[in-house]
Design a protein around this motif. Structure first.
Motif, short mmCIF file in Angstrom:
data_model
loop_
_atom_site.label_atom_id
_atom_site.label_comp_id
_atom_site.label_asym_id
_atom_site.label_seq_id
_atom_site.Cartn_x
_atom_site.Cartn_y
_atom_site.Cartn_z
N TRP A 131 -29.30 -11.79 26.14
CA TRP A 131 -29.27 -11.17 27.47
C TRP A 131 -27.85 -11.17 28.01
CZ3 TRP A 131 -33.15 -8.35 28.08
CH2 TRP A 131 -34.46 -8.76 27.91
N ILE A 132 -27.50 -10.07 28.69
CA ILE A 132 -26.22 -9.95 29.37
C ILE A 132 -26.49 -9.44 30.79
CG2 ILE A 132 -24.90 -9.62 27.25
CD1 ILE A 132 -24.80 -6.61 27.92
N GLY A 133 -25.47 -9.40 31.63
CA GLY A 133 -25.62 -9.06 33.05
C GLY A 133 -25.60 -7.58 33.34
N LEU A 134 -26.46 -6.83 32.68
CA LEU A 134 -26.55 -5.38 32.85
C LEU A 134 -27.99 -4.99 33.15
CD1 LEU A 134 -25.01 -2.61 32.52
CD2 LEU A 134 -25.87 -2.61 30.17
N SER A 135 -28.16 -4.04 34.06
CA SER A 135 -29.48 -3.50 34.38
C SER A 135 -29.44 -1.99 34.14
CB SER A 135 -29.80 -3.79 35.85
OG SER A 135 -30.99 -3.14 36.21
N VAL A 136 -30.44 -1.49 33.42
CA VAL A 136 -30.55 -0.05 33.15
C VAL A 136 -31.92 0.38 33.68
CG1 VAL A 136 -30.43 1.74 31.38
CG2 VAL A 136 -29.17 -0.41 31.06
N PRO A 137 -31.98 0.80 34.98
CA PRO A 137 -33.27 1.05 35.62
C PRO A 137 -34.08 2.20 35.01
CG PRO A 137 -31.45 1.53 37.12
CD PRO A 137 -30.86 0.99 35.87
N SER A 138 -33.44 3.25 34.53
CA SER A 138 -34.19 4.34 33.91
C SER A 138 -33.34 5.00 32.82
CB SER A 138 -34.64 5.37 34.95
OG SER A 138 -33.53 5.90 35.64
N ALA A 139 -34.04 5.48 31.79
CA ALA A 139 -33.36 6.06 30.63
C ALA A 139 -32.45 7.21 31.03
CB ALA A 139 -34.40 6.53 29.61
N GLY A 140 -31.28 7.25 30.42
CA GLY A 140 -30.34 8.34 30.64
C GLY A 140 -29.51 8.23 31.91
N GLN A 141 -29.71 7.17 32.69
CA GLN A 141 -29.00 7.02 33.97
C GLN A 141 -27.83 6.05 33.90
OE1 GLN A 141 -29.83 8.95 36.70
NE2 GLN A 141 -31.08 9.90 35.09
N GLY A 142 -27.54 5.50 32.73
CA GLY A 142 -26.47 4.51 32.65
C GLY A 142 -26.94 3.18 33.18
N GLY A 143 -26.01 2.25 33.33
CA GLY A 143 -26.39 0.92 33.77
C GLY A 143 -25.48 0.41 34.86
N THR A 144 -25.92 -0.69 35.49
CA THR A 144 -25.16 -1.33 36.55
C THR A 144 -25.02 -2.81 36.20
OG1 THR A 144 -26.11 0.18 38.17
CG2 THR A 144 -25.06 -1.81 39.02
N TRP A 145 -23.77 -3.31 36.26
CA TRP A 145 -23.51 -4.72 36.02
C TRP A 145 -23.96 -5.53 37.23
CZ3 TRP A 145 -22.57 -5.81 31.22
CH2 TRP A 145 -21.89 -4.91 30.41
N LEU A 146 -24.19 -6.82 37.03
CA LEU A 146 -24.62 -7.71 38.12
C LEU A 146 -23.64 -7.72 39.29
CD1 LEU A 146 -26.01 -10.79 36.19
CD2 LEU A 146 -27.30 -9.09 37.47
N ASN A 147 -22.37 -7.44 39.04
CA ASN A 147 -21.38 -7.43 40.12
C ASN A 147 -21.39 -6.11 40.90
OD1 ASN A 147 -20.03 -5.61 38.48
ND2 ASN A 147 -18.34 -6.99 38.00
N GLY A 148 -22.31 -5.19 40.56
CA GLY A 148 -22.45 -3.93 41.28
C GLY A 148 -21.68 -2.77 40.68
N SER A 149 -20.80 -3.02 39.73
CA SER A 149 -20.03 -1.92 39.13
C SER A 149 -20.89 -1.19 38.09
CB SER A 149 -18.74 -2.45 38.50
OG SER A 149 -19.03 -3.31 37.42
N ARG A 150 -20.58 0.06 37.89
CA ARG A 150 -21.31 0.89 36.93
C ARG A 150 -20.77 0.65 35.52
NH1 ARG A 150 -25.86 2.99 37.69
NH2 ARG A 150 -25.35 4.83 36.50
N LEU A 151 -21.65 0.75 34.54
CA LEU A 151 -21.26 0.65 33.14
C LEU A 151 -20.37 1.85 32.80
CD1 LEU A 151 -21.66 -0.59 30.25
CD2 LEU A 151 -23.52 1.06 30.01
#
Length: 193
Positions: A131-151
């Motif tokens: 596990w790493i500090g990234l969230s990908v809420p929906s496919a094709g939308q990219g991800g957001t790091w825990l610090n709020g920045s975009r992948l």
């Protein structure tokens, strides 16, 4: 002092009746932790007088006195300005995030491919998921790091089908089902002396 394998060994013993440099180092770190941020303290110690932070650097980082000294807690791995801790156990993503927080850290948020390559080397078994500090809420939308920045997809390519919580496998980033159990990697800034 070096051991038989050439590793630096701290001399915990002081002169007769004195606590020694390691005890002074621990005492100084405890005092510094209580000091307001941005202030520096010096005090006379059994190390021979002078500023404790300089003496502490000389004892803990003898080869880097002029460059500064960066330290990690025991069991953590230092690289540059970051410390890394790799779990032995398996947990869900949210419990892994909480565990890192309890350690004064956060789930891994790598800055570049070099950092992933370094982690790949120290993991020794790159086929596992972490596990790493990234969230990908929906496919094709990219991800957001825990610090709020975009992948930044120019640095790290996600599969177009990626959805869920961030995982590291080998030296690439993807997303997995947050309800699965994986190992995890925590990161925090190294302590500068």
């Amino acid at each position: 002092m070096e051991d038989e394998d050439g590793y630096m060994v701290l001399d915990k013993r002081g002169a007769a009746g004195s606590p020694g440099p390691l005890q002074d180092a621990v005492s100084w770190l405890v005092l510094e932790r209580e000091r307001p941020q941005g202030t520096v303290g010096c005090k006379i110690t059994s190390l021979g007088g002078g500023c404790t932070s300089l003496e502490l650097r000389k004892n803990l980082c003898p080869l880097q006195v002029d460059k500064g000294c960066k330290l990690c807690p025991m069991g953590w791995t230092l690289r540059g300005t970051k410390c890394y801790w790799i779990s032995e156990g398996i947990e869900l993503w949210n419990k892994s995030e909480r565990d890192c927080g309890n350690r004064g850290a956060e789930l891994l948020m790598p800055g570049d491919q070099d950092e992933l390559d370094f982690l790949n080397e120290i993991l020794h078994k790159p086929t596992r998921y972490f596990w790493i500090g990234l969230s990908v809420p929906s496919a094709g939308q990219g991800g957001t790091w825990l610090n709020g920045s975009r992948l930044d997809q120019s640095r790290f390519q996600l599969s177009p089908r990626a959805e869920g919580c961030g995982v590291l496998r080998a030296n690439s980033i993807d997303a997995g089902n947050c309800s699965l159990g994986f190992q995890w990697i925590c990161q925090k800034n190294a302590t500068k002396l």
